[in-house]
Design an enzyme around this catalytic site. Structure first.
Site, short mmCIF file in Angstrom:
data_model
loop_
_atom_site.label_atom_id
_atom_site.label_comp_id
_atom_site.label_asym_id
_atom_site.label_seq_id
_atom_site.Cartn_x
_atom_site.Cartn_y
_atom_site.Cartn_z
N SER A 113 0.83 -1.20 0.00
CA SER A 113 0.00 0.00 0.00
C SER A 113 0.86 1.25 0.00
CB SER A 113 -0.89 0.01 1.25
OG SER A 113 -1.52 1.28 1.41
N TYR A 126 -1.46 0.68 10.34
CA TYR A 126 -1.62 -0.06 9.08
C TYR A 126 -0.42 0.18 8.17
CZ TYR A 126 -3.11 -0.79 4.27
OH TYR A 126 -3.16 -1.17 2.94
#
Length: 159
Positions: A113, A126
């Site tokens: 990501s 995250y």
């Protein structure tokens, strides 16, 4: 011939399996909850045995939700870490070790990501797990290159 991993949504996995089979491919389903890291190891072992070897692994499992840095509980941290980092590491290790032992020149791709490179507000924990997997795969690429195993990541998202 592919193995499709799913956690909870067996119906969607079966649709994908049927589409692959309809198009002339061959697909199998394996269930694993990657929060339990031992299931990641089992997934790798069963997939390898089912296909009698693997030459292409795509790590695409992940969990993401927004929590400002002061909000995540230990359960949230474990959720991100176990699924996004530990299980990806362990599954990759199982498959890579078998590729090396079987002298298979393969490929390992991991979906990461943009938050692993440039974390956004609410995505610090995250993003840390995705950054860790980015760094891990760079090292794995160096270590597996002499065995003709390519390791790459794909960073998804917008900066």
């Amino acid at each position: 011939e592919v193995v499709i991993h799913y956690n909870k949504n067996k119906h969607q996995a079966e649709i994908t399996l049927n589409n692959i089979n309809y198009a002339g491919g061959k697909a199998h389903l394996l269930q694993a909850d990657l929060f339990d890291t031992s299931q990641a190891i089992r997934l790798g072992e069963e997939a390898w045995d089912m296909l009698h070897g693997i030459d292409f692994l795509i790590n695409n499992a992940g969990v993401s939700y927004k929590k400002d840095f002061l909000e995540p509980t230990l359960e949230d941290i474990d959720h991100f870490t176990n699924i996004n980092f530990k299980s990806t590491l362990l599954l990759t290790k199982v498959i890579a070790k078998k590729m090396v032992q079987s002298n298979i020149a393969g490929s390992i791709y991991t979906i990461t990501s943009v938050n692993g490179i440039q974390p956004g507000a609410g995505f610090s924990v995250y993003g840390a797990t995705k950054g860790a997997i980015e760094t891990l795969m760079k090292g794995v690429a160096l270590e597996l290159a002499p065995n003709n195993i390519r390791v790459n990541t794909f960073v998804l998202g917008e900066i």
